[in-house]
Design a protein around this motif. Sequence first.
Motif, PDB file in Angstrom:
ATOM      1  N   ALA A  10      85.749-101.503 -99.344  1.00 39.94           N
ATOM      2  CA  ALA A  10      86.739-102.581 -99.427  1.00 39.94           C
ATOM      3  C   ALA A  10      88.094-102.043 -99.884  1.00 39.94           C
ATOM      4  N   VAL A  11      88.086-101.236-100.949  1.00 38.87           N
ATOM      5  CA  VAL A  11      89.332-100.673-101.468  1.00 38.87           C
ATOM      6  C   VAL A  11      89.936 -99.689-100.476  1.00 38.87           C
ATOM      7  N   SER A  12      89.089 -98.848 -99.907  1.00 31.82           N
ATOM      8  CA  SER A  12      89.578 -97.858 -98.950  1.00 31.82           C
ATOM      9  C   SER A  12      90.228 -98.525 -97.745  1.00 31.82           C
ATOM     10  N   ASN A  13      89.687 -99.650 -97.313  1.00 33.81           N
ATOM     11  CA  ASN A  13      90.267-100.346 -96.167  1.00 33.81           C
ATOM     12  C   ASN A  13      91.699-100.798 -96.418  1.00 33.81           C
TER      13      ASN A  13
ATOM     14  N   LEU B 166      83.508 -91.196 -97.099  1.00 33.69           N
ATOM     15  CA  LEU B 166      83.657 -91.730 -98.452  1.00 33.69           C
ATOM     16  C   LEU B 166      82.678 -91.060 -99.417  1.00 33.69           C
ATOM     17  N   ALA B 167      81.498 -90.700 -98.913  1.00 27.83           N
ATOM     18  CA  ALA B 167      80.534 -89.971 -99.744  1.00 27.83           C
ATOM     19  C   ALA B 167      81.099 -88.593-100.121  1.00 27.83           C
ATOM     20  N   LEU B 168      81.756 -87.936 -99.164  1.00 32.44           N
ATOM     21  CA  LEU B 168      82.394 -86.648 -99.445  1.00 32.44           C
ATOM     22  C   LEU B 168      83.480 -86.806-100.501  1.00 32.44           C
ATOM     23  N   LEU B 169      84.272 -87.865-100.351  1.00 33.45           N
ATOM     24  CA  LEU B 169      85.363 -88.135-101.285  1.00 33.45           C
ATOM     25  C   LEU B 169      84.831 -88.339-102.694  1.00 33.45           C
ATOM     26  N   LYS B 170      83.787 -89.135-102.812  1.00 28.20           N
ATOM     27  CA  LYS B 170      83.201 -89.419-104.130  1.00 28.20           C
ATOM     28  C   LYS B 170      82.613 -88.151-104.754  1.00 28.20           C
TER      29      LYS B 170
ATOM     30  N   LEU C  14      97.265 -89.877-100.444  1.00 30.14           N
ATOM     31  CA  LEU C  14      97.269 -91.342-100.511  1.00 30.14           C
ATOM     32  C   LEU C  14      95.870 -91.905-100.314  1.00 30.14           C
ATOM     33  N   PHE C  15      95.136 -91.330 -99.380  1.00 31.40           N
ATOM     34  CA  PHE C  15      93.773 -91.772 -99.096  1.00 31.40           C
ATOM     35  C   PHE C  15      92.879 -91.575-100.320  1.00 31.40           C
TER      36      PHE C  15
END
Length: 484
Positions: free
Chosen positions: A176-179, A201-205, A297-298
């Motif tokens: 939701a936040v990433s969107n 997103l799993a990689l990011l986390k 930013l992402f």
Amino acid sequence: MMDFGPGWILVLCITFLILIIMWSERSKRKEMPPGPTPLPLLGNILQLNIKAMPQSLMTLAKTYGDVFTIYLGSRRVVVLHGCDAVKEALIDHAEVFSKRGRIPVAEIVFKDFGVIFSNGERWKQLRRFSLTTLRNFGMGKRSLEEHIQEEARFLRDEFNKRKGIPCDPTYFLTLAVSNMICSIVFGERFEYDDRKFLGLLALLKEVFNLLNSGTGQLVNAFPKLFQLIPGPHRKIYQNLNSLKQFVQGKVKEHQETLDQNCPRDFIDCFLIKMEEEKGNPNTEFYFDNLFVTVLNLFFAGTETTSTTLRHSLRLSLKHADVQAKVQKEIDTVVGPDRSPSIEDRSKMPYTEAVIHEIQRYADIVPMGLPHAAAETTKFRGYTIPKDTTVFVFLSSVLKDPKYFRNPSKFDPQHFLNDKGEFKKNDAFLPFSTGRRVCLGEGMARMEIFLFLTFILQNFSLESDEDPSDIDITPLPYKIRFVPR
């Protein structure tokens, strides 16, 4: 008579060399802020609990004061502890302390490109452009508010599908936040069942967790060594490269469909700026800065805000009385028939106090991002040499006993006066302060308020755990979203 063979001579030479190094370093430290005596090459690594660095620094501050020096390997670091020292440096001495300090693990992948890791003219141009473009695409405006409200409804639908069955909300919140940042940067949102995006997103986390772990601290202390040896730290480089490839693919798609007269998002605006400045030999608008700024930013627009929301739900579970009071205020001010809006915030002092206390207590980025001394300077009577890394210890600000009566306790009263009205606190600096204050602070504050109030408007949060066992560690947890 003792016979000194070659082995003894070598030992004596090495010992003598170590003593010279220690004497030289000690003389350099003479006018610097105090701190524990470092060992050659290792620095203070053995005296610090790398897995719990904030606690280690808190302990050192009790001995050495609010400005002290540590060595992470050979890297000299001045630590600023407490609200007064941090604000004095970042606001009163902004010219000196606004430089970005080295982040070795990031340098390996990104060099000094992008808006977060750069300095000088590059940083000024990219920050100015980024702020302007983010505002043009809605940051701080009604249009972004409407996007968040729409995304909150998608989030509600996902929780409704669970029909009160316990679920881990982590990735729903992250999506939701990433969107929100994706709609501005990439011009699109992603579905909650998009496997490719879930994987990214799993990689990011994983990167975020590794950078904040003891392993991440060691990599930054000994970057050259850790580049040569195997271990879990290799995932940092691998994941960042995967994220970089994702951004590169998005940039290529934008190049193929770009309309110079109708920019759709941040990437389009950057590409147009690149075209405008292609004849400028000193331009900062080229592909390397585009790739890294978009990734900056992402990353910044996803992980910290979604983690704050994750902790918000966790703390609402632990403190059922707080959850009930927030819901009562939502019912009174907003009611059941419309989405909460930013205009409601000024009429909801208790909810505003709770959100501030969540951000203070959760302490998402305890070490902040490193700064550096732009020149040799005097600060509080000490000499800080040019290019010295400076840790703005945000955890010590958010838990400063001078400004918070119960710094280690979750207590919304920290932000309420005797009349129950919201009150500001000078030590509330979760986004840092000064010239390097978080680019997306306005957007993050809007998201946290709107997402949290919408969730609590529509659901009561329940768990099988005993409230006394609930903490806010990164470990997975499950919640029942029970429709109200």
